[in-house]
Design a protein around this motif. Structure first.
Motif, mmCIF file in Angstrom:
data_model
loop_
_atom_site.group_PDB
_atom_site.id
_atom_site.type_symbol
_atom_site.label_atom_id
_atom_site.label_comp_id
_atom_site.label_asym_id
_atom_site.label_seq_id
_atom_site.Cartn_x
_atom_site.Cartn_y
_atom_site.Cartn_z
ATOM 1 N N VAL A 1 0.849 -1.186 0.000
ATOM 2 C CA VAL A 1 0.000 0.000 0.000
ATOM 3 C C VAL A 1 0.888 1.240 0.000
ATOM 4 O O VAL A 1 1.739 1.416 0.878
ATOM 5 N N TYR A 2 0.698 2.063 -1.005
ATOM 6 C CA TYR A 2 1.420 3.329 -1.149
ATOM 7 C C TYR A 2 0.588 4.404 -0.464
ATOM 8 O O TYR A 2 -0.532 4.713 -0.889
ATOM 9 N N LEU A 3 1.112 4.971 0.642
ATOM 10 C CA LEU A 3 0.361 5.889 1.505
ATOM 11 C C LEU A 3 0.838 7.315 1.268
ATOM 12 O O LEU A 3 1.982 7.652 1.592
ATOM 13 N N THR A 4 -0.023 8.155 0.687
ATOM 14 C CA THR A 4 0.365 9.520 0.349
ATOM 15 C C THR A 4 -0.554 10.520 1.033
ATOM 16 O O THR A 4 -1.710 10.221 1.363
ATOM 17 N N TYR A 5 -0.014 11.732 1.196
ATOM 18 C CA TYR A 5 -0.826 12.803 1.781
ATOM 19 C C TYR A 5 -0.698 14.075 0.948
ATOM 20 O O TYR A 5 -1.549 14.363 0.117
ATOM 21 N N ASP A 6 0.411 14.808 1.130
ATOM 22 C CA ASP A 6 0.590 16.043 0.366
ATOM 23 C C ASP A 6 1.976 16.135 -0.275
ATOM 24 O O ASP A 6 2.438 17.222 -0.617
ATOM 25 N N LYS B 1 5.875 15.115 -4.957
ATOM 26 C CA LYS B 1 6.186 14.196 -6.043
ATOM 27 C C LYS B 1 5.441 12.874 -5.920
ATOM 28 O O LYS B 1 5.862 11.859 -6.464
ATOM 29 N N LYS B 2 4.292 12.895 -5.241
ATOM 30 C CA LYS B 2 3.598 11.630 -4.990
ATOM 31 C C LYS B 2 3.086 10.986 -6.277
ATOM 32 O O LYS B 2 3.069 9.753 -6.381
ATOM 33 N N GLU B 3 2.692 11.782 -7.260
ATOM 34 C CA GLU B 3 2.206 11.189 -8.508
ATOM 35 C C GLU B 3 3.368 10.617 -9.317
ATOM 36 O O GLU B 3 3.267 9.515 -9.882
ATOM 37 N N GLU B 4 4.462 11.354 -9.379
ATOM 38 C CA GLU B 4 5.664 10.862 -10.063
ATOM 39 C C GLU B 4 6.171 9.582 -9.414
ATOM 40 O O GLU B 4 6.525 8.613 -10.102
ATOM 41 N N TRP C 1 4.386 7.485 -7.691
ATOM 42 C CA TRP C 1 3.392 6.435 -7.893
ATOM 43 C C TRP C 1 3.631 5.701 -9.212
ATOM 44 O O TRP C 1 3.507 4.480 -9.284
ATOM 45 N N VAL C 2 4.010 6.451 -10.235
ATOM 46 C CA VAL C 2 4.337 5.815 -11.522
ATOM 47 C C VAL C 2 5.515 4.862 -11.357
ATOM 48 O O VAL C 2 5.493 3.721 -11.839
ATOM 49 N N LYS C 3 6.546 5.315 -10.651
ATOM 50 C CA LYS C 3 7.731 4.474 -10.432
ATOM 51 C C LYS C 3 7.359 3.226 -9.630
ATOM 52 O O LYS C 3 7.830 2.115 -9.938
ATOM 53 N N ILE C 4 6.541 3.401 -8.621
ATOM 54 C CA ILE C 4 6.182 2.273 -7.759
ATOM 55 C C ILE C 4 5.302 1.278 -8.509
ATOM 56 O O ILE C 4 5.491 0.058 -8.394
ATOM 57 N N ARG C 5 4.368 1.756 -9.313
ATOM 58 C CA ARG C 5 3.527 0.835 -10.078
ATOM 59 C C ARG C 5 4.344 0.058 -11.111
ATOM 60 O O ARG C 5 4.044 -1.105 -11.410
ATOM 61 N N ASN C 6 5.371 0.691 -11.671
ATOM 62 C CA ASN C 6 6.244 -0.018 -12.607
ATOM 63 C C ASN C 6 7.061 -1.093 -11.887
ATOM 64 O O ASN C 6 7.345 -2.153 -12.453
ATOM 65 N N MET C 7 7.433 -0.804 -10.647
ATOM 66 C CA MET C 7 8.218 -1.744 -9.852
ATOM 67 C C MET C 7 7.338 -2.815 -9.220
ATOM 68 O O MET C 7 7.721 -3.992 -9.137
ATOM 69 N N ILE C 8 6.149 -2.407 -8.751
ATOM 70 C CA ILE C 8 5.244 -3.279 -7.996
ATOM 71 C C ILE C 8 3.852 -3.163 -8.622
ATOM 72 O O ILE C 8 3.008 -2.391 -8.148
ATOM 73 N N PRO C 9 3.590 -3.891 -9.689
ATOM 74 C CA PRO C 9 2.313 -3.728 -10.404
ATOM 75 C C PRO C 9 1.086 -3.981 -9.539
ATOM 76 O O PRO C 9 -0.006 -3.487 -9.861
ATOM 77 N N ASP D 1 -4.724 7.804 -0.362
ATOM 78 C CA ASP D 1 -4.256 9.187 -0.509
ATOM 79 C C ASP D 1 -5.130 10.151 0.291
ATOM 80 O O ASP D 1 -6.360 10.020 0.322
ATOM 81 N N GLY D 2 -4.475 11.119 0.933
ATOM 82 C CA GLY D 2 -5.168 12.273 1.494
ATOM 83 C C GLY D 2 -5.888 12.067 2.803
ATOM 84 O O GLY D 2 -6.688 12.925 3.195
#
Length: 308
Positions: free
Chosen positions: A12-17, A20-23, A25-33, A39-40
């Motif tokens: 689980v990728y846990l983001t708030y504010d 670079k959370k969107e950038e 997220w792309v890297k993490i999805r490529n690494m961990i599909p 979020d938030g």
């Protein structure tokens, strides 16, 4: 002995504010599909409960919004030789991009849904001192030895300041409680004092690094040398308001304005390293680091080193 491949756990990728959370997220999805995202959600306790709810596996891996994992982590196997391992939280080290520190702050972690659902911390504290600003004092919250990620808490001037400020507060505390000036050096763990000094002085070589140092010094100053309510460190709205009082200042000037008081009253070294010196420190600080195994606990390494 029970075993679980990390690749079989929900992540689980846990983001708030985080800027670079969107950038990320792309890297993490490529690494961990198979990664999921929350979020938030405001409040550390509430956000972790939302992460637990998002997981379809009882045990899950948590990735903070400013953390980039090492892909090798997901090839590891968790082993549970005794029952307490089954329910424990594991927090692995992260390397901090601002100052090179390697400890649990911002690192990968693995929780169970039951543990998270039963805990009451931060904004949902049960009133115990140990639960008001941290998770880490629970006996089943285990710092691990290995480092499997890098944390980048300097996405903006505000975020760098906030990261430094929060560590500048928390590193002063003794199991979540503020010591007196007379108790400071005796009650605060030496490792925390070492980390605090590095937060205060290292980071000039990275973007917004001066803001991280200024924040760390200000957090220490307000905790130990004023009547400010240090429990506000877990209130991100309160920190955002505090930021408004300093955001127009030059961070070096802000940091140096309180340096003499921190040195004379707390006996803390105030030697902000130059860009070149900061780069040198980070190049050689723990440059010979070796992971020892994903299930190696920090306490076991310390016991071995100190001959317990």
């Amino acid at each position: 002995m029970n075993q679980i491949d990390i690749a079989d756990l929900d992540c689980v990728y846990l983001t708030y504010d985080e800027p670079k959370k969107e950038e990320n997220w792309v890297k993490i999805r490529n690494m961990i599909p198979w990664a999921r995202r929350v979020d938030g959600v405001k409040g550390s306790d509430a956000a972790h409960k939302a992460a637990a709810d998002a997981s379809t596996t009882e045990r899950f891996v948590l990735i903070d919004g400013d953390n980039i994992p090492d892909a090798k982590f997901f090839n590891q196997t968790l082993e549970f030789p005794t029952e307490d391992y089954e329910s424990a939280v594991f927090r692995w080290k992260a390397r901090n991009a601002i100052n090179g520190l390697m400890y649990g702050n911002g690192g990968l972690s693995s929780w169970t849904q039951q543990y998270v659902q039963n805990m009451n911390t931060h904004e949902n504290t049960d009133g115990r001192t140990e639960t008001q600003v941290e998770f880490c004092f629970d006996p089943l919250y285990w710092p691990m030895h290995d480092c499997y990620s890098t944390t980048y808490p300097n996405g903006s001037a505000f975020h760098a300041w906030r990261a430094g400020f929060r560590e500048g507060v928390k590193m002063c505390l003794n199991r979540g409680a503020r010591p007196t000036l007379a108790e400071f050096k005796d009650q605060v763990h030496q490792r925390n004092l070492d980390h605090l000094t590095i937060w205060h002085n290292i980071g000039a070589d990275v973007e917004y690094g001066y803001w991280a140092m200024a924040g760390a010094r200000q957090g220490t100053y307000m905790t130990m040398l004023t009547n400010w309510d240090y429990l506000q460190v877990q209130n991100f709205d309160a920190l955002a308001e505090l930021w408004k009082t300093v955001e127009s200042e030059q961070p070096e000037i802000l940091a140096n304005r309180i340096a003499d008081d921190l040195h004379t009253q707390l006996d803390l070294p105030m030697h902000m390293l130059t860009v070149e010196a900061s780069e040198f420190f980070k190049r050689h600080y723990r440059s010979n680091w070796h992971n020892q195994g994903v299930m190696v606990r920090e306490i076991d390494v310390i016991r071995q080193q100190e001959g317990w």
